[in-house]
Every structure is written in C-alpha cells, then in structure tokens.
Enzyme design. Structure first.
Site, PDB file in Angstrom:
ATOM      1  N   LYS A 287       6.615   4.043   3.785  1.00  0.00           N
ATOM      2  CA  LYS A 287       7.741   4.946   4.023  1.00  0.00           C
ATOM      3  C   LYS A 287       8.304   4.855   5.450  1.00  0.00           C
ATOM      4  CE  LYS A 287       6.830   7.595  -0.098  1.00  0.00           C
ATOM      5  NZ  LYS A 287       5.524   7.680  -0.728  1.00  0.00           N
TER       6      LYS A 287
ATOM      7  N   ASP B 114      -4.906   7.246   3.030  1.00  0.00           N
ATOM      8  CA  ASP B 114      -3.600   6.797   2.555  1.00  0.00           C
ATOM      9  C   ASP B 114      -2.546   7.598   3.310  1.00  0.00           C
ATOM     10  OD1 ASP B 114      -1.299   6.081   1.326  1.00  0.00           O
ATOM     11  OD2 ASP B 114      -1.946   6.546  -0.717  1.00  0.00           O
TER      12      ASP B 114
ATOM     13  N   TYR C 178      -1.445  11.077  -4.914  1.00  0.00           N
ATOM     14  CA  TYR C 178      -0.797   9.901  -5.493  1.00  0.00           C
ATOM     15  C   TYR C 178      -0.985   8.736  -4.543  1.00  0.00           C
ATOM     16  CZ  TYR C 178       2.962   6.828  -7.241  1.00  0.00           C
ATOM     17  OH  TYR C 178       3.682   5.767  -7.737  1.00  0.00           O
TER      18      TYR C 178
END
Ligand SMILES: *Cc1c(COP(=O)(O)O)cnc(C)c1O
Length: 430
Positions: free
Chosen positions: A268, A239, A144
């Site tokens: 995050k 990523d 994702y």
C-alpha cells in the site's frame, strides 16, 4: 446515489468482469446499491463517472497517503515512463528503494520487492516454512493477509463481507495447516503452541488489525507473540501492508509495537499508488530466498521501475513533510466527533481510530476482535454509508474495513464530514 451512468457501467461491467469488479468489496455487497465508478482524483477528492466530487476516505485502502495525483509522485512516474517501464533486468532505483526501506525499518536487513501484498505474504509464509521445516501457520480470525490459499482461512476484509470465512477452492490440506486464534487473545496462541508447538512455522499478525475495521492491539499482545514465537522456534511475521509507513515514518512494530519481527511485509503506502509491495526481515532468513537459498520466489515485474519511482517519490515527500501528527489529529477529531454525534442522537456507533485510520463501528461497545466486529449492526452501517455518499463523502463500503485520512485532508474536511454525519444521524431512528 444510484446515478444512471453508474448503473449502466455496472450492467456492462457485470457482463465482462466477474461480479462487475476487479476486487470484491468494490461491488458494494456490504452496503447494497450500485457501486461508484471513479474517473479521477486530486488531493483528498475523487470525481465519479457522473461528475460528482466526493471527499475520499478510502484513499485506495490507504495507499494514497499523500492524496490523489500528488504532483511529486505524478512527475516521478511520468519521468520514469519516458525511460522505459520494465526490463526484466536489475535497475539502480530498486537498489535505492531497498536501501531506503532497510535504513528506515528496524529488523529489515534485506528486502525484496514484489507486486502485491498477497505475494509478499505468500512469500513470507513459504520462507517461514522453508527455514523451519514446519508446515503450520497461525493467523488471527478477521486479519486479512491477501488471497493466497493458506491465508483465506477465517480471513477478514472482503471475505467477511461475503459472509464466508474461507473460500471455496482452498484444499483441506491448506486449511489443516492454518491455525486460527482470536485477535488479542494471547492465551489462545499459547494453547496452540502447547498443542502444535513443533509444527508451527510462524505466527502472522497485522500489528494493528485493519481488515475487520480498525482494531488496535491490546497492551502486551505483540510482545507476547514475540516471546511465544521465540520460545517455540517459530517466526513472527508482522504483516504491515496497511500499517507500515501509515502511522509514522517506519513500521508499526518499531514505532509503537516494541518488537522486532523475523519478517515484515509492506505494501500500500510504499508503492505510492502503483502495484508494489515488499517482504523483508532478518538476513539469516532472507538469505534463504532464491538465488542464495532454497526457497523459491520470482517476478517478471518485481521491482518495476514505474512502481519504484512512485514509491521513492512518496517516501521522499513523507520524510520531508512528516504529515503523521497532523493526520493523527484529524483522524482523532473525526472519530471523537462521530462517536459524540452518534451518542447525541442515541445511535450505537463507536468510532475507533489510530493515527488517522478509523472505523465507525455500529455498536456501543469497544471492538477488540472479530466476534465484537461481527456483532455490529451492518444494516445501520449501510444507512450511514449511503447517507454520507448522498452528501458527498465516500467511506468504505463495508463495516469490516478501515477509512483513511491522507496528508491532503484538512480541518475543513473533518468539519464537512461531521456536519454530513450529523445530517445523516437526523434521518435515522434512534
Ligand atoms: C491489503 C492487504 C494485503 C493484500 O495486499 P494486496 O496488494 O491487496 O494483495 C495483505 N495484508 C494486509 C494486512 C492488507 O491490508
């Protein structure tokens, strides 16, 4: 746990918010039942709207690496709030933040702050296309990378829980420009390059996949991607929105991967619980971003002072306390415990973990890619989820997500998790 207060909140929420939630996985579609609403959090615990204390293993999908409401982070944010929260003008602290990230992450010569991981990845893809003049991007099935059009093809995380591998509203053009290979399958990537080599601008990968559950890279996978992209003139984008500063005090690619990507996305953890992410990489690529270069990117709240204050405070504490080894120990104790207890009860549950991040996969085989993850017994996962929730433990409300140990978790939390898990296993037919 279907408290009346939560049911009532969800009823109201569904009338005001699509599906009652601001991000799909929160709706509990992957496990059924009424979603939990959280009032507050402190350390490793959250308090629900009906006053229950839960041990939290979501930790805002890993962002809360220090636990909730850490005093140093809260203080930094409160102090900053008194001084003004956004100006639309450059601030000294965003310079400090960028310097800090560049010093800590090899391969990060320049870094730009954005507001979300989605935005960071969207920018990375545009930059890769801009500097190569090529259209296609290769991603991995079940990874994702946020919800931009190109990345919603065969995406992981909440998209998997929906049972759809792509979203409506993504144009055929965007789908045609996104190639997809199975995670951990270098041969498939090599084949894609043989076929489309001149058109592929970038390969994007989560070095440790975290959005189909925790799936570590096979030996040589990242180095193989580095070699293939270099040979074919494509960029390698790591990523690291989950990975970065989660497994150690830098990027995964530097600490464990042995590769230097062209571009890295972070999010995050680096935002300390506020909306903050970043895109960075080699200077020769990053200087192609506006205003120096022709690839446009901008943001009213980018480098937001409140978010940067939370990010800097989080990095300070992580650097000082280096909680990584301890989190890794707790995570592996938990994973070994879960797999062992499940086996004793004849239940097909294999807990995969890496440095404090873990997923109890409801299968008795190792999970190496999305096909393996999808073979899991999601009905069993739902029972485990609700059994744990009834016993005061909150794990991800989907089989296809990671769980996170924070620096605020302690050995007694692992003990409590394992006894709750054992009690749940006793209720399940083998
Ligand atoms: C969470 C995540 C994103 C998206 O970040 P948001 O801040 O939710 O937009 C992108 N990539 C990875 C690997 C993620 O885990």
């Amino acid at each position: 746990m279907t408290g009346a207060i939560h049911a009532d909140l969800f009823r109201r929420a569904r009338k005001a918010i699509p599906g009652g939630v601001n991000s799909p996985v929160r709706a509990f579609n992957g496990v059924g039942g009424t979603p939990v609403f959280v009032e507050s959090g402190k350390g490793a615990r959250i308090r629900t709207a009906d006053g229950r204390l839960l041990a939290d293993y979501c930790c805002s999908w890993g962002a809360m690496i220090l636990g909730h409401a850490h005093s140093a982070v809260s203080r930094a944010v409160a102090a900053r709030a008194k001084l003004g929260t956004t100006f639309g003008i450059a601030t000294p602290d965003e310079v400090k933040f960028a310097e800090r990230l560049c010093a800590l992450v090899p391969g990060l010569d320049r870094v730009r702050a954005v507001n979300s991981g989605t935005e960071a990845v969207m920018t990375a893809i545009r930059l890769a296309r801009g500097v190569t003049g090529r259209s296609m991007v290769l991603k991995f099935d079940g990874c994702y990378h946020g919800h931009s059009d190109a990345m919603l093809v065969k995406s992981g995380s909440g998209v998997l829980t929906m049972g759809a591998s792509s979203s409506a509203g993504v144009t055929p053009g965007a789908v045609a420009d996104t190639l997809v290979a199975p995670y951990n399958d270098l041969e498939a990537v090599a084949a894609a390059f043989r076929r489309h080599g001149k058109s592929i601008s970038a390969v994007i990968v989560e070095p440790v996949a975290g959005n189909m559950g925790l799936v570590p890279p096979a030996r040589g996978f990242l180095k193989g991607l580095r070699a293939l992209t270099a040979r074919h003139g494509a960029l390698l984008i790591c990523d690291e929105v989950i990975n970065g500063f989660r497994f150690g005090f830098s990027s995964y690619s530097a600490l464990y991967g042995g590769v230097t990507p062209d571009l890295i996305t972070l999010g995050k953890v680096i935002g300390g619980g506020l909306p903050l992410a970043a895109i960075g990489g080699k200077a020769k690529w990053m200087r192609q971003l506006a205003p120096d270069g022709p690839v446009y990117q901008a943001g009213t709240l980018s480098g937001n002072p409140l978010a940067v204050a939370a990010g800097l405070a989080t990095l300070d504490v992580l650097e000082r306390e280096q909680p990584y080894a301890r989190m890794a120990d707790l995570g592996s104790a938990l994973a070994v415990g879960v797999s062992t207890i499940a086996a004793e009860h004849g239940l097909p549950i294999t807990c995969q973990s890496f440095n404090g991040v873990f997923t109890p996969f409801c299968t008795d085989r190792p999970v190496t890619n999305l096909a393996d993850a999808k073979s899991c017994d999601t009905a069993l996962y739902a029972k485990v989820f609700h059994g744990l929730l009834d016993r005061g433990i909150y794990i991800a409300p989907s089989q296809f997500e990671c769980n996170f140990v924070s620096a605020a978790h302690a050995e007694r939390d692992v003990d409590a998790f394992l006894s709750a898990f054992e009690a749940v296993c006793r209720t399940l037919p083998a």
